[in-house]
Motif scaffolding. Sequence first.
Motif, PDB file in Angstrom:
ATOM      1  N   GLU A   1       6.672  10.452  -8.014  1.00 43.79           N
ATOM      2  CA  GLU A   1       7.152   9.140  -7.586  1.00 43.79           C
ATOM      3  C   GLU A   1       5.993   8.209  -7.218  1.00 43.79           C
ATOM      4  O   GLU A   1       5.964   7.038  -7.624  1.00 43.79           O
ATOM      5  CB  GLU A   1       8.096   9.304  -6.389  1.00 43.79           C
ATOM      6  N   ILE A   2       5.014   8.725  -6.459  1.00 43.45           N
ATOM      7  CA  ILE A   2       3.869   7.900  -6.061  1.00 43.45           C
ATOM      8  C   ILE A   2       3.060   7.484  -7.278  1.00 43.45           C
ATOM      9  O   ILE A   2       2.655   6.320  -7.413  1.00 43.45           O
ATOM     10  CB  ILE A   2       2.992   8.658  -5.037  1.00 43.45           C
ATOM     11  N   MET A   3       2.814   8.428  -8.186  1.00 45.37           N
ATOM     12  CA  MET A   3       2.037   8.108  -9.372  1.00 45.37           C
ATOM     13  C   MET A   3       2.753   7.075 -10.239  1.00 45.37           C
ATOM     14  O   MET A   3       2.133   6.145 -10.776  1.00 45.37           O
ATOM     15  CB  MET A   3       1.772   9.376 -10.193  1.00 45.37           C
ATOM     16  N   GLU A   4       4.074   7.208 -10.354  1.00 46.21           N
ATOM     17  CA  GLU A   4       4.852   6.266 -11.176  1.00 46.21           C
ATOM     18  C   GLU A   4       4.821   4.870 -10.568  1.00 46.21           C
ATOM     19  O   GLU A   4       4.656   3.870 -11.276  1.00 46.21           O
ATOM     20  CB  GLU A   4       6.295   6.765 -11.278  1.00 46.21           C
ATOM     21  N   LYS A   5       4.948   4.781  -9.244  1.00 47.61           N
ATOM     22  CA  LYS A   5       4.928   3.473  -8.584  1.00 47.61           C
ATOM     23  C   LYS A   5       3.566   2.804  -8.731  1.00 47.61           C
ATOM     24  O   LYS A   5       3.481   1.601  -8.974  1.00 47.61           O
ATOM     25  CB  LYS A   5       5.292   3.628  -7.104  1.00 47.61           C
ATOM     26  N   PHE A   6       2.506   3.584  -8.576  1.00 42.84           N
ATOM     27  CA  PHE A   6       1.177   2.989  -8.694  1.00 42.84           C
ATOM     28  C   PHE A   6       0.900   2.572 -10.136  1.00 42.84           C
ATOM     29  O   PHE A   6       0.317   1.521 -10.393  1.00 42.84           O
ATOM     30  CB  PHE A   6       0.111   3.980  -8.213  1.00 42.84           C
ATOM     31  N   SER A   7       1.344   3.400 -11.091  1.00 37.60           N
ATOM     32  CA  SER A   7       1.125   3.072 -12.504  1.00 37.60           C
ATOM     33  C   SER A   7       1.864   1.808 -12.913  1.00 37.60           C
ATOM     34  O   SER A   7       1.399   1.057 -13.770  1.00 37.60           O
ATOM     35  CB  SER A   7       1.572   4.241 -13.392  1.00 37.60           C
TER      36      SER A   7
ATOM     37  N   SER B   1       0.846  -1.206   0.000  1.00 33.00           N
ATOM     38  CA  SER B   1       0.000   0.000   0.000  1.00 33.00           C
ATOM     39  C   SER B   1       0.872   1.244   0.000  1.00 33.00           C
ATOM     40  O   SER B   1       2.019   1.222   0.444  1.00 33.00           O
ATOM     41  CB  SER B   1      -0.932   0.004   1.220  1.00 33.00           C
ATOM     42  N   MET B   2       0.318   2.324  -0.504  1.00 38.54           N
ATOM     43  CA  MET B   2       0.954   3.634  -0.473  1.00 38.54           C
ATOM     44  C   MET B   2      -0.073   4.650  -0.014  1.00 38.54           C
ATOM     45  O   MET B   2      -1.246   4.555  -0.369  1.00 38.54           O
ATOM     46  CB  MET B   2       1.487   4.031  -1.855  1.00 38.54           C
ATOM     47  N   ARG B   3       0.394   5.613   0.751  1.00 35.77           N
ATOM     48  CA  ARG B   3      -0.476   6.693   1.207  1.00 35.77           C
ATOM     49  C   ARG B   3      -0.109   7.963   0.449  1.00 35.77           C
ATOM     50  O   ARG B   3       1.053   8.360   0.393  1.00 35.77           O
ATOM     51  CB  ARG B   3      -0.319   6.888   2.728  1.00 35.77           C
ATOM     52  N   TRP B   4      -1.122   8.612  -0.125  1.00 28.45           N
ATOM     53  CA  TRP B   4      -0.898   9.827  -0.923  1.00 28.45           C
ATOM     54  C   TRP B   4      -1.674  10.964  -0.277  1.00 28.45           C
ATOM     55  O   TRP B   4      -2.869  11.134  -0.491  1.00 28.45           O
ATOM     56  CB  TRP B   4      -1.373   9.589  -2.359  1.00 28.45           C
ATOM     57  N   ASP B   5      -1.011  11.738   0.553  1.00 25.90           N
ATOM     58  CA  ASP B   5      -1.617  12.917   1.171  1.00 25.90           C
ATOM     59  C   ASP B   5      -0.529  13.964   1.349  1.00 25.90           C
ATOM     60  O   ASP B   5       0.615  13.774   0.935  1.00 25.90           O
ATOM     61  CB  ASP B   5      -2.317  12.577   2.495  1.00 25.90           C
ATOM     62  N   ARG B   6      -0.867  15.060   1.967  1.00 22.08           N
ATOM     63  CA  ARG B   6       0.101  16.152   2.089  1.00 22.08           C
ATOM     64  C   ARG B   6       1.298  15.759   2.936  1.00 22.08           C
ATOM     65  O   ARG B   6       2.411  16.244   2.724  1.00 22.08           O
ATOM     66  CB  ARG B   6      -0.585  17.389   2.682  1.00 22.08           C
ATOM     67  N   ASP B   7       1.088  14.876   3.910  1.00 15.95           N
ATOM     68  CA  ASP B   7       2.196  14.472   4.773  1.00 15.95           C
ATOM     69  C   ASP B   7       3.232  13.641   4.024  1.00 15.95           C
ATOM     70  O   ASP B   7       4.408  13.649   4.382  1.00 15.95           O
ATOM     71  CB  ASP B   7       1.664  13.670   5.974  1.00 15.95           C
ATOM     72  N   THR B   8       2.817  12.892   3.009  1.00 18.43           N
ATOM     73  CA  THR B   8       3.753  12.033   2.279  1.00 18.43           C
ATOM     74  C   THR B   8       4.273  12.683   1.000  1.00 18.43           C
ATOM     75  O   THR B   8       5.052  12.071   0.280  1.00 18.43           O
ATOM     76  CB  THR B   8       3.089  10.694   1.913  1.00 18.43           C
ATOM     77  N   THR B   9       3.834  13.901   0.708  1.00 14.04           N
ATOM     78  CA  THR B   9       4.263  14.545  -0.539  1.00 14.04           C
ATOM     79  C   THR B   9       4.923  15.889  -0.277  1.00 14.04           C
ATOM     80  O   THR B   9       4.853  16.795  -1.099  1.00 14.04           O
ATOM     81  CB  THR B   9       3.060  14.744  -1.478  1.00 14.04           C
ATOM     82  N   ARG B  10       5.567  16.021   0.882  1.00 16.26           N
ATOM     83  CA  ARG B  10       6.221  17.293   1.191  1.00 16.26           C
ATOM     84  C   ARG B  10       7.543  17.448   0.442  1.00 16.26           C
ATOM     85  O   ARG B  10       8.006  18.563   0.230  1.00 16.26           O
ATOM     86  CB  ARG B  10       6.463  17.414   2.702  1.00 16.26           C
TER      87      ARG B  10
END
Length: 665
Positions: free
Chosen positions: A655-661, A639-648
């Motif tokens: 990076e998150i979008m690439e991993k999920f894709s 799992s990955m969490r995508w919110d303001r705390d993980t995208t500072r």
Amino acid sequence: MPDIVLPKAVYARIAVNVPHVQGIFDYHLPEETSQDFKIGHLVTVPFGKQSVQGIIIEFPDVPAVPQTKAVQKILDPLPVVTLGQIKLAQSISLDTLSPLGLTLQAMIPAGLSVQSDIQYCLSEQSLALLEGGETPLADLSPSQTHLLDLIIERGPLRGRQLDRVLPHKNWRSTAGSLTRRGVLISQSTLGDPTVKPKMERQLRFRGKKTAAFKQMEDLARKGFPEALARRQAVLKMVMEGEDSIALTVIYQETGANLADIKQLALRGLVDIIEVHVLRDPLEEIKISPGPTPVLTPDQQQAWDMIQGAFLAEKPKPLLLHGVTGSGKTEIYLRAVEKTIQEGKQAIILVPEIALTPQTVTRFMNRFPDRVGILNSELSQGERYDTWQLARQGALDIVVGPRSGLFTPFPNLGLIVVDECHDDSYYQGEISPRYHALQGAIQYAEITGAVCILGSATPDITTLYQATRGKWQILTLPERILAHREAILDQLEAADQDPSTNRYHPLNEELQAANLPSLHVVDMRTELKEGNRSIFSVPLQDKLKTTLEKNQQAILFLNRRGSATYVFCRDCGYALRCPRCETSLTAHQSDNSLRCHLCGYRRNTPQTCPACGSNRIRQIGTGTEQVESALQKLLPGIRSMRWDRDTTRTKGAHWEIMEKFSSHQA
């Protein structure tokens, strides 16, 4: 015929960058340099007892006052705003009552725009007392003592520095009292712009290679084989390279130092040069160009109407009302292509920074090396370089959130506002307070550009404007997924059985899918039936089925943290932010309570601050809690969490979008 000699401009009307100052002011131009000034220039001017920045908005024939002061200097050789931007700023200022100077300054990069400040330093009397081992005054208050100690320790401090050191403190009244008592001296100061082009020192081969090879064994004195080896490695490296090479790269590859480089330069073998280096935030983005898809009948009908708008002298705004997945982006891409063919540029607005990577990738795949990005995640240098490229017309497309509307394109031809219903297009926290949707419509009218407003769920105001005929409405009712071959490639890449394909053919090449079905679950019923999990039983079943098919799932929640309300079970005391009175949110990752409005943070208390009870409870659900509960429900899940705390951090969205894709989660 003799050349027409235009009269020299004598006066300039300037919008000054002074907070809370609404007006514009007239100055006279220095006679010897008056021809150098242009509308849109960033200049410094005297304003009262201080020097401030301002932007020239016009050259009046007669000043509004009998006596004028002289403009001091030009800060940038090129105008920092276009004439269209000045008209847009005037419109925003008039509609929102924001100061014109502040509105114009919002259109130029941070670091180039500088406000005047007050600098505080010790008076000569205070310095003399301190040198003698005495204190300037004996009856100072604690706040005065603290401020004085700061200036003694750090030296002269400007107002903005004190704001950072003493946040939420009324230090200005303290500084004023110390100034009146002769302990401190205050003076106005205007710093230079903090952002400028990046220059990099590079090494370039000089002379002929045959002559260089003859000197190869004499590059160092005998008895120094290590220095000889380093210099030989440097010389071979620059000889083999077609272009100059950055010194940092040479140091890293060869182990050489500056003394080695200087020796090679003294021998006439190399030149040390300074090169302007572009800070490109999209440099590492991988581009995958693909064929231009065939339009569906609905898309073709919408595109035909948009092409008509490009031919109109004053095109109406176009509302593109299409369901999710109906192919609105392909229409945007066609409109951008048409704009570029006409030698103009396009602005693409997206509501959130998180949406920027996906949009930028689509446009870069279609228009390589023509796309720029502007948002608050970029460094000052990256924003400045992208702004410079746009100002010079070296970019054709800029993608960004609401501030992207202020891109200084010299020949704007298209503005796209994607998801135009989104509230984040309104800036209400700081001045200038404006709505990017209304600004886009005004800017398009000023420049004669085509304006496309895209949405799957346009708000009632937008629909009202369209139905009244002020805007033109285009509809895309069919949900298009992709070409059949592209879908099969995706299924194969994700190791999916083609039989699980949920799509149905739209025509020979395209496949479509119905909108997803919705199931509303009453969690009160779930609780009565014994389910105390934050996930309903139907959701748990769907998640398990999805994973069994090797598919992916996305869980949406508009709350960060692990709990949204922390209180005492005995007395009911709720922990709130002492600054803004909002409820503090619990974060399990560092056992802290945070205010998501102002940034206040504290440790989670063990006992109640009001009654001393240890029965502190946390209720509510946040993204951290969802992630934790998901791991308990499905152990080992990726799992990955995508919110303001993980995208500072910079590039976290990409990076998150690439991993999920790539199916890494």
